[in-house]
Design a protein around this motif. Structure first.
Motif, mmCIF file in Angstrom:
data_model
loop_
_atom_site.group_PDB
_atom_site.id
_atom_site.type_symbol
_atom_site.label_atom_id
_atom_site.label_comp_id
_atom_site.label_asym_id
_atom_site.label_seq_id
_atom_site.Cartn_x
_atom_site.Cartn_y
_atom_site.Cartn_z
ATOM 1 N N TYR A 95 11.720 7.301 -12.891
ATOM 2 C CA TYR A 95 12.320 6.234 -12.428
ATOM 3 C C TYR A 95 13.655 6.463 -12.372
ATOM 4 N N PRO A 96 14.573 5.753 -11.447
ATOM 5 C CA PRO A 96 15.877 5.765 -11.492
ATOM 6 C C PRO A 96 16.602 4.875 -12.290
ATOM 7 N N THR A 97 17.576 5.539 -13.024
ATOM 8 C CA THR A 97 18.331 4.751 -14.064
ATOM 9 C C THR A 97 19.756 4.274 -13.385
ATOM 10 N N GLY A 98 20.199 3.367 -14.230
ATOM 11 C CA GLY A 98 21.626 3.080 -13.410
ATOM 12 C C GLY A 98 21.720 1.980 -12.496
ATOM 13 N N ILE A 99 20.361 1.727 -11.978
ATOM 14 C CA ILE A 99 20.450 0.445 -10.992
ATOM 15 C C ILE A 99 20.334 -0.938 -11.837
ATOM 16 N N THR A 100 20.734 -2.036 -11.156
ATOM 17 C CA THR A 100 20.218 -3.066 -11.973
ATOM 18 C C THR A 100 19.996 -4.093 -10.824
ATOM 19 N N ALA A 101 20.131 -3.966 -9.697
ATOM 20 C CA ALA A 101 19.962 -4.918 -8.468
ATOM 21 C C ALA A 101 18.485 -5.101 -8.054
ATOM 22 N N VAL A 102 17.998 -6.237 -8.353
ATOM 23 C CA VAL A 102 16.588 -6.672 -7.944
ATOM 24 C C VAL A 102 16.012 -5.875 -6.862
ATOM 25 N N ASN A 103 16.686 -5.896 -5.670
ATOM 26 C CA ASN A 103 16.295 -5.458 -4.482
ATOM 27 C C ASN A 103 16.029 -3.932 -4.766
ATOM 28 N N ASP A 104 16.943 -3.014 -5.382
ATOM 29 C CA ASP A 104 16.713 -1.737 -5.762
ATOM 30 C C ASP A 104 15.523 -1.320 -6.432
ATOM 31 N N HIS A 105 15.516 -2.295 -7.564
ATOM 32 C CA HIS A 105 14.267 -2.001 -8.511
ATOM 33 C C HIS A 105 12.909 -2.332 -7.925
ATOM 34 N N VAL A 106 13.026 -3.314 -6.994
ATOM 35 C CA VAL A 106 11.792 -3.715 -6.469
ATOM 36 C C VAL A 106 11.240 -2.560 -5.445
ATOM 37 N N LYS A 107 12.164 -1.956 -4.772
ATOM 38 C CA LYS A 107 12.252 -0.993 -3.853
ATOM 39 C C LYS A 107 11.272 0.455 -4.634
ATOM 40 N N ALA A 108 12.158 0.498 -5.680
ATOM 41 C CA ALA A 108 11.737 1.662 -6.461
ATOM 42 C C ALA A 108 10.367 1.552 -6.969
ATOM 43 N N LEU A 109 10.156 0.399 -7.525
ATOM 44 C CA LEU A 109 8.782 0.220 -8.070
ATOM 45 C C LEU A 109 7.654 0.296 -7.239
ATOM 46 N N THR A 110 8.036 -0.375 -6.120
ATOM 47 C CA THR A 110 6.888 -0.523 -4.933
ATOM 48 C C THR A 110 6.325 0.895 -4.628
ATOM 49 N N GLU A 111 7.442 1.584 -4.296
ATOM 50 C CA GLU A 111 7.237 3.326 -4.130
ATOM 51 C C GLU A 111 6.251 3.914 -4.799
ATOM 52 N N ARG A 112 6.558 3.663 -6.122
ATOM 53 C CA ARG A 112 5.640 4.187 -7.507
ATOM 54 C C ARG A 112 4.110 3.608 -7.190
ATOM 55 N N TYR A 113 4.256 2.341 -6.990
ATOM 56 C CA TYR A 113 2.828 1.694 -7.001
ATOM 57 C C TYR A 113 2.132 2.417 -5.849
ATOM 58 N N LYS A 114 2.718 2.351 -4.717
ATOM 59 C CA LYS A 114 1.922 3.061 -3.496
ATOM 60 C C LYS A 114 1.530 4.457 -3.557
ATOM 61 N N LYS A 115 2.218 5.319 -4.415
ATOM 62 C CA LYS A 115 2.002 6.638 -4.800
ATOM 63 C C LYS A 115 0.833 6.567 -5.816
ATOM 64 N N VAL A 116 0.635 5.860 -6.667
ATOM 65 C CA VAL A 116 -0.414 5.593 -7.701
ATOM 66 C C VAL A 116 -1.713 5.137 -7.086
ATOM 67 N N ALA A 117 -1.701 4.265 -5.902
ATOM 68 C CA ALA A 117 -2.638 3.814 -5.336
ATOM 69 C C ALA A 117 -2.954 5.021 -4.513
ATOM 70 N N GLU A 118 -2.296 5.840 -3.919
ATOM 71 C CA GLU A 118 -2.658 7.006 -2.879
ATOM 72 C C GLU A 118 -3.623 7.985 -3.928
ATOM 73 N N THR A 119 -3.136 8.070 -5.055
ATOM 74 C CA THR A 119 -3.710 9.193 -5.779
ATOM 75 C C THR A 119 -5.166 8.604 -6.367
ATOM 76 N N LEU A 120 -5.131 7.306 -6.445
ATOM 77 C CA LEU A 120 -6.197 6.602 -6.715
ATOM 78 C C LEU A 120 -7.515 6.859 -5.987
ATOM 79 N N ARG A 121 -7.004 6.532 -4.445
ATOM 80 C CA ARG A 121 -7.783 6.790 -3.380
ATOM 81 C C ARG A 121 -8.328 8.196 -3.132
ATOM 82 N N GLU A 122 -7.500 9.389 -3.703
ATOM 83 C CA GLU A 122 -8.161 10.713 -3.505
ATOM 84 C C GLU A 122 -9.052 10.840 -4.565
ATOM 85 N N ALA A 123 -8.818 10.051 -5.725
ATOM 86 C CA ALA A 123 -9.775 10.125 -7.042
ATOM 87 C C ALA A 123 -11.091 9.725 -6.654
#
Length: 158
Positions: A95-123
């Motif tokens: 996870y990126p450090t040094g960011i504070t803007a809500v939008n930057d965090h939302v984008k970074a976190l949403t990407e991670r959610y999508k990646k986990v969802a992808e691995t769950l579908r493979e599972a």
């Protein structure tokens, strides 16, 4: 292996499912920690809504991790959620450090959610092919929750 509580699965299938479950446990734990990193560090317009939303999404992810870990035990395995194991096994980028803007965090976190969802579908597919419909069902429910929370979080992006 420990005593197995699930009937109808041979030892080989149970071992494969334990590995699959533990791999996804690492991803879900890492996602939880990413959510907390975001929760603690975001600032700016929309802060309070996202901050409160992350409390709710984190609670749901913790339930998912408990369900996954319990299934590992049911199959005769040992869930491993130690930080060193999670760091080694997760598919998520740090996870990126040094960011504070809500939008930057939302984008970074949403990407991670999508990646986990992808691995769950493979599972889901792997568990189904192995003949363990209960584990496939567990992964299906987890992917629905993760997808919905990705949408909730991502809807806050500008």
């Amino acid at each position: 292996m420990r005593e197995r509580y699930a009937s109808g699965l041979d030892d080989n299938t149970a071992k494969k499912m334990i590995e699959l479950l533990n791999a996804n446990l690492a991803n879900v734990i890492d996602l939880t920690l990413s959510g907390k990193q975001c929760h603690w560090n975001l600032q700016g317009a929309g802060f309070i809504g996202v901050h409160q939303l992350l409390d709710e999404t984190t609670a749901r992810i913790l339930e998912i991790s408990d369900t996954i870990a319990e299934r590992v035990v049911i199959l005769g395995g040992e869930p491993n959620g130690l930080a060193s194991r999670v760091a080694k096994d997760t598919v998520l980028k740090p996870y990126p450090t040094g960011i504070t803007a809500v939008n930057d965090h939302v984008k970074a976190l949403t990407e991670r959610y999508k990646k986990v969802a992808e691995t769950l579908r493979e599972a889901i597919e792997a568990a189904g092919e192995a003949g363990d419909e209960d584990t496939a069902d567990l992964f299906t429910e987890a992917s629905r929750i993760i997808d919905k929370d990705a949408w909730f979080i991502g809807a806050n992006a500008k």
